[in-house]
Design an enzyme around this catalytic site. Structure first.
Site, mmCIF file in Angstrom:
data_model
loop_
_atom_site.group_PDB
_atom_site.id
_atom_site.type_symbol
_atom_site.label_atom_id
_atom_site.label_comp_id
_atom_site.label_asym_id
_atom_site.label_seq_id
_atom_site.Cartn_x
_atom_site.Cartn_y
_atom_site.Cartn_z
ATOM 1 N N HIS A 57 89.161 101.612 -9.239
ATOM 2 C CA HIS A 57 90.514 102.148 -9.265
ATOM 3 C C HIS A 57 90.604 103.355 -8.332
ATOM 4 C CE1 HIS A 57 88.611 104.175 -12.886
ATOM 5 N NE2 HIS A 57 88.911 105.197 -12.108
HETATM 6 P P1 TYD Z 1 88.704 104.014 -17.487
HETATM 7 O O1 TYD Z 1 88.936 105.191 -16.626
HETATM 8 O O2 TYD Z 1 89.710 102.911 -17.465
HETATM 9 O O3 TYD Z 1 87.274 103.464 -17.174
HETATM 10 P P2 TYD Z 1 86.817 102.280 -16.213
HETATM 11 O O4 TYD Z 1 87.875 102.152 -15.143
HETATM 12 O O5 TYD Z 1 85.510 102.715 -15.697
HETATM 13 O O6 TYD Z 1 86.716 101.087 -17.105
HETATM 14 O O7 TYD Z 1 88.558 104.515 -18.984
HETATM 15 C C1 TYD Z 1 88.175 103.636 -20.032
HETATM 16 C C2 TYD Z 1 88.934 104.024 -21.282
HETATM 17 O O8 TYD Z 1 88.670 105.394 -21.646
HETATM 18 C C3 TYD Z 1 90.434 103.888 -21.128
HETATM 19 O O9 TYD Z 1 90.910 103.202 -22.278
HETATM 20 C C4 TYD Z 1 90.974 105.277 -21.166
HETATM 21 C C5 TYD Z 1 89.883 106.119 -21.813
HETATM 22 N N1 TYD Z 1 89.765 107.436 -21.166
HETATM 23 C C6 TYD Z 1 90.276 108.561 -21.801
HETATM 24 O O10 TYD Z 1 90.831 108.487 -22.911
HETATM 25 N N2 TYD Z 1 90.158 109.780 -21.192
HETATM 26 C C7 TYD Z 1 89.560 109.921 -19.977
HETATM 27 O O11 TYD Z 1 89.468 111.063 -19.446
HETATM 28 C C8 TYD Z 1 89.045 108.746 -19.312
HETATM 29 C C9 TYD Z 1 88.394 108.829 -17.977
HETATM 30 C C10 TYD Z 1 89.172 107.535 -19.956
#
Ligand code: TYD
Length: 143
Positions: free
Chosen positions: A57
């Site tokens: 992303h």
């Molecule tokens: P995400 O950034 O989507 O991780 P990836 O792209 O690596 O799979 O985050 C995964 C989950 O964690 C998503 O449901 C949102 C949550 N999250 C938070 O609540 N706070 C944060 O600061 C981050 C980075 C993620």
């Protein structure tokens, strides 16, 4: 020895230096001096099964600094013109990622820990999760 953020603007590695000690080494990140932004949020990714990848992303606003605190993984970045793959396997070296950069973490070694320091609070609206949309925004100069 905290390392120093240079004047570079794009994706680049920053060496944090190491305070060597027979009791164990120590490295430091100072907000706004070792890295070129003020830290608003820190999170870490752990218990990643060996060989696993985290979704790609980009962010509209958030800048990041990513360190392999333990183990190793590959960080893939793409600024719309130039892509790079950086292997992270040291806890005193990290990668600065400006906003508007597609990034992807792959090839996690078992028991790795990825520490992410970010310049903004968490906001789902800041995410661009579709690569084609990312390319469009880049071409339009919107990110
Ligand atoms: P995400 O950034 O989507 O991780 P990836 O792209 O690596 O799979 O985050 C995964 C989950 O964690 C998503 O449901 C949102 C949550 N999250 C938070 O609540 N706070 C944060 O600061 C981050 C980075 C993620």
């Amino acid at each position: 020895m905290t390392g120093k953020a240079g004047k570079k603007k794009g994706v680049h590695t920053i060496s944090l230096g190491k305070v060597r000690d027979k009791r164990g080494n120590l490295s430091v990140v100072e907000s706004g001096s070792s890295i070129p932004f003020k830290i608003a949020r820190s999170y870490w990714v752990y218990d990643v099964p060996g060989g696993e990848a985290r979704q790609g992303h980009a962010y509209h606003k958030s800048e990041e600094f990513i360190i392999a605190l333990s183990g190793s993984f590959d960080l893939l970045t793409d600024d719309g013109k130039k892509s790079s793959t950086i292997h992270l396997d040291r806890c005193n070296k990290g990668v600065y990622i400006p906003s508007g950069t597609w990034r992807h973490m792959i090839n996690f070694a078992t028991n790795s820990i990825a520490l992410v320091l970010a310049s903004t609070a968490y906001s789902p609206k800041d995410y661009i999760r579709d690569y084609e949309k990312f390319k469009e925004l880049k071409e339009a100069g919107e990110i």
